[in-house]
Write an enzyme that holds these catalytic residues in place. Sequence first.
Site, PDB file in Angstrom:
ATOM      1  N   ASP A  98      48.589  32.289  46.748  1.00  0.00           N
ATOM      2  CA  ASP A  98      47.214  32.673  46.431  1.00  0.00           C
ATOM      3  C   ASP A  98      47.046  34.197  46.486  1.00  0.00           C
ATOM      4  O   ASP A  98      46.036  34.736  46.033  1.00  0.00           O
ATOM      5  CB  ASP A  98      46.248  32.030  47.444  1.00  0.00           C
ATOM      6  N   GLN A 133      43.698  24.991  50.272  1.00  0.00           N
ATOM      7  CA  GLN A 133      42.516  25.008  49.397  1.00  0.00           C
ATOM      8  C   GLN A 133      41.278  25.450  50.188  1.00  0.00           C
ATOM      9  O   GLN A 133      40.970  24.888  51.233  1.00  0.00           O
ATOM     10  CB  GLN A 133      42.308  23.602  48.803  1.00  0.00           C
ATOM     11  N   LYS A 176      45.695  21.090  39.965  1.00  0.00           N
ATOM     12  CA  LYS A 176      46.872  21.889  40.337  1.00  0.00           C
ATOM     13  C   LYS A 176      48.114  21.008  40.410  1.00  0.00           C
ATOM     14  O   LYS A 176      49.191  21.370  39.945  1.00  0.00           O
ATOM     15  CB  LYS A 176      46.623  22.589  41.686  1.00  0.00           C
TER      16      LYS A 176
END
Length: 281
Positions: free
Chosen positions: A119, A96, A52
């Site tokens: 997200d 995460q 990422k």
Amino acid sequence: MILIDGKKIAAELREELRQEVVELKAKYNKIPGLTVILIGDMAPSQIYVRMKEKAANEVGLKSEVIRYPEAVEEKTVLDKIEELNKDESISGILVQLPLPKHIDKQKVIETILPGKDVDGFHPMNVGNLSSGYESSVPCTPLGCYLMIKKVEPNLSGKKAVMIGRSNLNGKPMAQLLLKENCTVTITHSKTKDLKAECLEADIIVAAVGIPELVKADWVKKDAIIIDVGINKTDNGIVGDVAFEEVSKVARALTPVPGGVGPMTIACLLKNTIESFKRSQK
Ligand code: NAD
């Protein structure tokens, strides 16, 4: 059969995003910022976060990774999120997953400002997506959606079957396809006859976590098949779809690896840029 090359489509998307960042910088004299919080040292999470970060740098985003040890207190993480919420140079915050057991995942997700939730997991974004309003959309289903649209721009009236009903994949994927006027079926572990459901489908999105579950005789001729699964086996990484045999029946199919994975990361960057643009309005 069309091999849906997620790697190539993701590279094209990153190039578009890179150009957009240049334009945004010229217009606003600032660039979108993405901050990823990584807790612990689980190998897959470390790898995802590195990918990422690399992709964010490639498109010119301001990118930062904040690392905490496994034993970090929940309050430390929540305080950091609050701080990032207030920081105008940050457009996107991603924590995460998975998290250590002592940290409440829902609390973490709900602490992120919905406008910075790249997200798309915050209940506000989930609700907005299901109501058909503007929202952040979870990166994996967004990537799947963009690949399906590349093969078939007009999805109206198509029968789409999701295999799996997770908040991460099946449910948001269903919402995206519903918005495109597909007739959507969500199947799961208690579905009585999965093969029969799949045989009805013009589009199948498999997000289960069972190696090569979807066989050629489950697939209608000329169906579009998106394979989200990532399964470690003795023969390496395989998806939820039996690639070789299904490729003889399907109209289009994503490979694993090289399909959904690269698109997921590119869509995180897309979401960060969208968040930035919304915050400038
Ligand atoms: P999950 O475990 O949260 O959900 C799995 C779903 O599959 C559940 O809804 C369950 O009901 C359903 N299921 C289980 N057994 C079934 C069966 N026999 N028949 C029908 N449905 C069944 O998983 P998830 O987080 O949605 O991930 C699914 C897969 O996708 C995993 O392999 C994961 O590694 C992969 N994944 C890939 C990416 C990517 O970027 N490529 C991103 C996220 C997840």
